[in-house]
Enzyme design. Structure first.
Site, PDB file in Angstrom:
ATOM      1  N   TRP A 130       0.857  -1.188   0.000  1.00 45.24           N
ATOM      2  CA  TRP A 130       0.000   0.000   0.000  1.00 45.24           C
ATOM      3  C   TRP A 130       0.897   1.244   0.000  1.00 45.24           C
ATOM      4  O   TRP A 130       1.844   1.319   0.791  1.00 45.24           O
ATOM      5  CB  TRP A 130      -0.878  -0.048   1.255  1.00 45.24           C
ATOM      6  N   ASP A 211      -0.359  -5.461   9.799  1.00 43.44           N
ATOM      7  CA  ASP A 211      -1.315  -4.414   9.432  1.00 43.44           C
ATOM      8  C   ASP A 211      -2.662  -5.084   9.172  1.00 43.44           C
ATOM      9  O   ASP A 211      -2.801  -5.874   8.242  1.00 43.44           O
ATOM     10  CB  ASP A 211      -0.810  -3.677   8.179  1.00 43.44           C
ATOM     11  N   ALA A 213      -6.258  -4.109   8.340  1.00 45.88           N
ATOM     12  CA  ALA A 213      -7.187  -3.050   7.941  1.00 45.88           C
ATOM     13  C   ALA A 213      -8.483  -3.615   7.355  1.00 45.88           C
ATOM     14  O   ALA A 213      -9.406  -2.860   7.049  1.00 45.88           O
ATOM     15  CB  ALA A 213      -6.526  -2.118   6.921  1.00 45.88           C
ATOM     16  N   LYS A 246     -12.791   0.282   7.293  1.00 46.89           N
ATOM     17  CA  LYS A 246     -13.534  -0.490   6.286  1.00 46.89           C
ATOM     18  C   LYS A 246     -14.623  -1.342   6.925  1.00 46.89           C
ATOM     19  O   LYS A 246     -15.761  -1.339   6.476  1.00 46.89           O
ATOM     20  CB  LYS A 246     -12.591  -1.412   5.497  1.00 46.89           C
TER      21      LYS A 246
HETATM   22  C1  LIG Z   1      -3.310  -1.783   4.027  1.00 45.93           C
HETATM   23  C2  LIG Z   1      -3.909  -0.649   4.799  1.00 45.93           C
HETATM   24  N1  LIG Z   1      -3.463  -0.382   6.018  1.00 45.93           N
HETATM   25  C3  LIG Z   1      -3.963   0.608   6.754  1.00 45.93           C
HETATM   26  C4  LIG Z   1      -4.983   1.402   6.289  1.00 45.93           C
HETATM   27  C5  LIG Z   1      -5.412   2.489   7.224  1.00 45.93           C
HETATM   28  O1  LIG Z   1      -6.623   2.998   7.146  1.00 45.93           O
HETATM   29  P1  LIG Z   1      -7.196   4.160   8.053  1.00 45.93           P
HETATM   30  O2  LIG Z   1      -6.071   5.020   8.533  1.00 45.93           O
HETATM   31  O3  LIG Z   1      -8.112   4.882   7.144  1.00 45.93           O
HETATM   32  O4  LIG Z   1      -7.893   3.504   9.196  1.00 45.93           O
HETATM   33  C6  LIG Z   1      -5.487   1.176   4.998  1.00 45.93           C
HETATM   34  C7  LIG Z   1      -6.536   2.021   4.414  1.00 45.93           C
HETATM   35  O5  LIG Z   1      -6.776   2.081   3.262  1.00 45.93           O
HETATM   36  C8  LIG Z   1      -4.942   0.119   4.236  1.00 45.93           C
HETATM   37  O6  LIG Z   1      -5.376  -0.177   3.008  1.00 45.93           O
END
Ligand SMILES: Cc1ncc(COP(=O)(O)O)c(C=O)c1O
Length: 398
Positions: A130, A211, A213, A246
């Site tokens: 990402w 991670d 998410a 999400k």
């Molecule tokens: C792989 C991954 N990690 C972490 C996040 C963190 O999301 P947020 O900060 O919006 O909670 C995302 C959001 O798209 C993600 O795709």
């Protein structure tokens, strides 16, 4: 003060969103932005969340400060959801959880913790990963390296190459691992891979930074965290960055948590004091509203089961769209070169076409995806799937 500053190039995903908005074509398709969409193309407030939110607003008596660690009942519920109520690290009091401003906030606090504890640590991130991982981890000053993970051309996990690379890491280095629903590839580690990865991490004395998410978007709330539970059970240390953007649809409320596993109860206490000091030095306290709503929902059996049904429906819709797109691509291309889309997990897959083909899809067909050909499958619907399949067949080699 600011005379030396030159304007930076716009963030590529925000730039893409702006181009999409400006495109007047009525049949344009957005597969770029990483948010869930329902059949009508909306990103709704979940009904269970709305009901919890009403209760929170009706019963709230103060807006006074909470604490740098956020809400205790939220942290407790998150730890239980991710690790399971009876996980040995909980029994042994080797784990601490703090609320954070979204998964990004958690990732950044975790990076600052690693830097405070061991500034010479290298953090290994998957290739590809990402886009935001690099600034989130890199801006804490940590050295970043990549490990091979997925080949977008052959659509295969590069698991042997991944382990080979990790064999060369130094003891104490950290490895960022997507717990499920790998972003951008949709290619996950499976039952066969997690124990092999564990063996290398253990022997090479590497620290996993997980991670999470998309819990619930892959297979189920529990199945999606099996890898995390396994690593946490057998390794002395681990970090887990959790996002509820999400699975609760609470994107803009910034709901997340950082879970840290330490080698002893005493060490966990010391680590927690550093985590709190880091949070205090960046944002002082996480925003309360979204976590209050989440905590209320998790504690109410009726709302919790309503939420799980809504989560199941989101996952089922993405799976259906994966199957439908695969089938239509087979029909339009006459081959099975996109068969991998059906079996991958989460919102994303890499189509595996060239950046030039991505440009043609956008400019000629009004279909938007990121330059690495990442598609958000939640942008597909029964209304646009034929159009998308035709367009991909036309532009993929043109
Ligand atoms: C792989 C991954 N990690 C972490 C996040 C963190 O999301 P947020 O900060 O919006 O909670 C995302 C959001 O798209 C993600 O795709």
């Amino acid at each position: 003060m600011f005379q030396q500053l030159r304007a930076l190039a716009p963030d590529s995903i925000l730039g893409l969103m702006a181009k999409y908005r400006a495109d007047p074509a009525p049949h344009k398709v957005d597969l770029g932005v990483g948010v869930y969409r329902d059949l009508a193309g909306n990103t709704p407030v979940l009904d269970s969340v709305r009901r919890a939110e009403r209760e929170v607003l009706a019963t709230q008596t103060t807006k006074a400060y909470v604490a740098p660690a956020g809400r205790e009942e939220f942290n407790h519920a998150v730890e239980e959801m991710v690790l399971g109520a009876l996980h040995p690290v909980r029994r042994d009091r080797r784990v601490r959880t703090v609320q954070a401003p979204g998964g990004c906030g958690a990732l950044r606090v975790g990076a600052e913790l690693m830097r405070a504890a061991a500034p010479a640590t290298t953090v290994y991130v998957s290739d590809p990963t990402w886009g935001n991982h690099l600034p989130l981890l890199g801006s804490s000053g940590m050295r970043l390296e990549r490990y091979p993970y997925y080949d977008a051309r052959s659509h295969e996990l590069r698991f042997d190459a991944m382990l080979e690379r990790l064999e060369q890491a130094s003891a104490g280095d950290a490895v960022l691992i997507h717990a499920c629903c790998h972003n951008p590839s949709g290619a996950d580690l499976g039952e066969a891979e997690w124990p092999l990865l564990l063996e290398v991490l253990e022997r090479r004395r590497l620290v996993p930074y997980l991670d999470l998410a998309y819990q619930g978007f892959g297979q189920s709330l529990d199945a999606d965290v099996e890898g995390i539970r396994l690593l946490a059970q057998h390794l002395p240390e681990a970090l887990i960055a959790v996002s509820f953007s999400k699975n609760l649809g609470l994107y803009r409320e910034r709901v997340g948590a950082l879970i840290v596993v330490s080698e002893s109860a005493e060490r966990a206490e010391a680590v927690q004091s550093h985590v709190l000091q880091i949070a205090r030095g960046i944002y002082s306290m996480p925003p309360d509203h979204g976590a209050a709503v989440a905590a209320y929902l998790f504690a109410d059996p009726g709302l919790r089961s309503a939420w799980q049904s809504e989560l199941d429906a989101m996952r089922a819709r993405i799976r259906q769209m994966r199957a439908l797109l695969t089938e239509r691509l087979r029909a339009t291309t006459g081959d099975d070169s996109f068969g991998f889309i059906r079996s991958q997990r989460g919102m994303f897959s890499l189509l595996g076409v060239s950046p030039a083909a991505v440009d043609r899809l956008r400019e000629r067909q009004h279909i938007y995806m990121t330059p690495d050909s990442r598609m958000n499958l939640a942008g597909i619907s029964p209304q646009n799937v034929d159009y998308v399949a035709e367009a991909v067949a036309t532009e993929r080699f043109a």
